[in-house]
Enzyme design. Structure first.
Site, PDB file in Angstrom:
ATOM      1  N   LYS A   1       0.851  -1.188   0.000  1.00  0.00           N
ATOM      2  CA  LYS A   1       0.000   0.000   0.000  1.00  0.00           C
ATOM      3  C   LYS A   1       0.886   1.236   0.000  1.00  0.00           C
ATOM      4  O   LYS A   1       1.893   1.286   0.714  1.00  0.00           O
ATOM      5  CB  LYS A   1      -0.910  -0.023   1.234  1.00  0.00           C
ATOM      6  CG  LYS A   1      -1.905   1.126   1.307  1.00  0.00           C
ATOM      7  CD  LYS A   1      -2.824   0.995   2.514  1.00  0.00           C
ATOM      8  CE  LYS A   1      -3.824   2.141   2.588  1.00  0.00           C
ATOM      9  NZ  LYS A   1      -4.751   2.008   3.731  1.00  0.00           N
TER      10      LYS A   1
ATOM     11  N   SER B   1     -10.082  -0.112   7.251  1.00  0.00           N
ATOM     12  CA  SER B   1      -9.517  -0.014   5.906  1.00  0.00           C
ATOM     13  C   SER B   1      -8.777  -1.243   5.394  1.00  0.00           C
ATOM     14  O   SER B   1      -8.314  -1.244   4.257  1.00  0.00           O
ATOM     15  CB  SER B   1      -8.592   1.206   5.819  1.00  0.00           C
ATOM     16  OG  SER B   1      -9.341   2.392   5.871  1.00  0.00           O
TER      17      SER B   1
ATOM     18  N   SER C   1      -9.654   2.248   2.944  1.00  0.00           N
ATOM     19  CA  SER C   1      -8.779   2.967   2.039  1.00  0.00           C
ATOM     20  C   SER C   1      -7.781   2.068   1.310  1.00  0.00           C
ATOM     21  O   SER C   1      -7.104   2.514   0.388  1.00  0.00           O
ATOM     22  CB  SER C   1      -7.993   4.020   2.842  1.00  0.00           C
ATOM     23  OG  SER C   1      -7.149   3.391   3.821  1.00  0.00           O
TER      24      SER C   1
END
Length: 499
Positions: A75, A174, A150
């Site tokens: 990420k 998330s 997210s």
């Protein structure tokens, strides 16, 4: 080259059926073919192949670890030496990190090969991956729908087999929510289990890194490499207090104490919070989760009705605490030391204003404003301190059912989100509706408890539904054991979106 689990790829590498470089090239080609998903913000093929060749040399020398040569995506909130680290924001669009985050460092030390950086909501603020400065990510199961956020880029990449695994972060859901929306497995560990060093901060008392993969077994392998005490992170749990290096897969495949292979979960009490099954839960999600719970009953578990009465307070509490911490954390991005700087400005104050106005997106600006407000003189006591008090009450709700002499259950289960993934653009004009999507994950984060999502079936429009498993502090190994038993009895985690 059809295997996409870490365990299977590791076995192929060990047997020399495939090389790390061949694996890396395979996934790089899949990333290129899957570019329409917009799951990645940055790929550096030469850097990836160099890591793969180093892994092959390590395997040839007999120094390989179980993860050596296995590709992974990170990420874009984890800084990675020599790679861009944007946090999905124009503010950091050109930032190249001179060092590795601890998570990246540890997985690299285990021999994993970085495929690229995955797209995300800007500074991890969002539930749909529509807030990224690099464009929205699409759900591989239906390109008109969101993948969740997210960590939406990581979830979409694993779901579409652009990567066998990815790192994610979970501040209010998330990891779990995009794992649910995208039909993969993801776990948020106990707060402090995984180092935050080198993880670009959103809300420091809530942020926690974790793995996302196809199976609970793969998540256990990754978490074992990621977790452990880090002196560079002041919130990292110390050895003897949850920060020990641990084999999170040690219980996989074993029945619970007193159970047997036919009913491996015999004796397990699963708490079902009535607040998670109320009117706000969509019928298709309710039906799918209930079917998954029935499967767990077949494995020997007992379902127990419980109550977490302060669940409804988790949204207002979270949206006071998280923005307050965000406004403080993001004050460092001023265009002076690093980050976007406006091209034209009158004076220093004008440069600050224009750089931040140009560099941050609307959702980030909204949360900075909210955070600055609740921390301001005259409102700090009324909002921020009150929210911290309610946070402790929410945490006590969990302890009332998971611990003590009157312990009612061993784990808590329910839906991850009230609905399946919604359509792109459906909720962007109403942030409150977006915030409500996290109602079942926020309280776990506020309490600092571990939580995970496992694929449980499909709801409306053939979109995935996740089953949430919540344990008490430091009970990740047992949660993974339960998830693995469920996955041994079902095949939802093997389902993949159409090519």
């Amino acid at each position: 080259m059809t295997a996409s689990t870490i365990k299977a790829l590791s076995a192929q590498l060990a047997a020399k059926e495939v090389s790390a470089e061949e694996l890396a090239r395979h996934y790089l080609s899949r990333i290129e073919a899957g570019a329409h998903l917009n799951a990645f913000t940055h790929v550096d093929a030469e850097a990836t192949l160099a890591q793969a060749r180093a892994a092959d040399a390590r395997i040839a020398a007999g120094n390989a670890a179980p993860l050596t040569g296995v590709p992974i995506a990170h990420k874009d909130v984890f800084v990675t030496r020599g790679w861009r680290a944007t946090a999905g924001s124009k503010m950091l669009g050109n930032y190249v990190s001179p060092f590795d985050a601890t998570v990246v460092e540890r997985l690299g030390a285990a021999g994993m090969v970085t495929l690229g950086k995955t797209n995300m909501d800007e500074f991890a603020m969002g539930s749909s991956n529509e807030n990224s400065a690099f464009g929205a990510v699409k759900n591989p199961w239906n390109l008109e729908h969101v993948p969740g956020g997210s960590s939406g880029g990581s979830a979409a990449a694993v779901a579409a087999d652009l990567a066998p695994a990815a790192t994610g972060t979970d501040t209010g859901g998330s990891i779990r929510q995009p794992a649910s929306f995208s039909g993969i497995t993801g776990i948020k560990p106990t707060y402090g289990r995984v180092s935050r060093y080198g993880m670009i901060a959103f809300a420091s008392s809530l942020d926690q890194g974790g793995p996302m993969a196809r199976t609970a077994e793969d998540c256990a392998l990754l978490l074992s490499a990621m977790a452990g005490f880090d002196p560079r992170d002041s919130t990292s749990l110390e050895p003897g207090r949850g920060g020990d290096v641990e084999d999170f897969g040690r219980l996989l495949g074993q029945p619970l104490q007193g159970a047997d292979a036919a009913r491996p979960l015999a004796g397990l009490r699963i708490g079902l919070p009535k607040e998670y099954f109320g009117e706000g839960l969509a019928d298709d999600v309710r039906t799918t989760v209930r079917a998954a719970l029935a499967e767990l009953e077949k494995l020997g578990a007992t379902l127990v009705d419980i109550s977490l009465p302060k669940t409804e307070l988790s949204i207002p509490t979270y949206y006071v605490i998280a923005p307050a911490e965000a406004s403080s954390n993001l004050s460092r991005f001023d265009g002076v030391r690093y980050g976007h700087r406006a091209a034209e400005y009158r004076d220093l104050a004008d440069m600050y204003r224009k750089s931040r106005a140009e560099g941050f997106g609307w959702e980030v600006k909204r949360r900075i404003l909210v955070g600055a407000y609740v921390l301001s003189h005259g409102y700090y006591d009324a909002y921020y301190l009150q929210a911290q008090k309610i946070r402790r009450i929410i945490a006590q709700d969990f302890q009332n059912v998971l611990a003590g002499a009157n312990r009612q259950c061993d784990v808590i289960m329910g839906p991850v989100a009230p609905t399946v993934a919604w359509k792109l653009g459906e909720k962007t004009s109403d942030p409150v509706q977006m915030y409500l999507a996290d109602i079942f994950t926020l309280s776990t984060s506020l309490a600092g408890l571990p939580g995970m999502s496992v694929p449980a079936g499909f709801g409306a429009n053939g979109l995935p539904v996740g089953l949430q498993i919540i344990g008490n502090y430091f009970e990740e190994a047992r949660m993974l054991q339960i998830a693995h038993a469920f996955q041994q009895a079902t095949d939802w985690h093997h389902r993949q979106p159409a090519a």
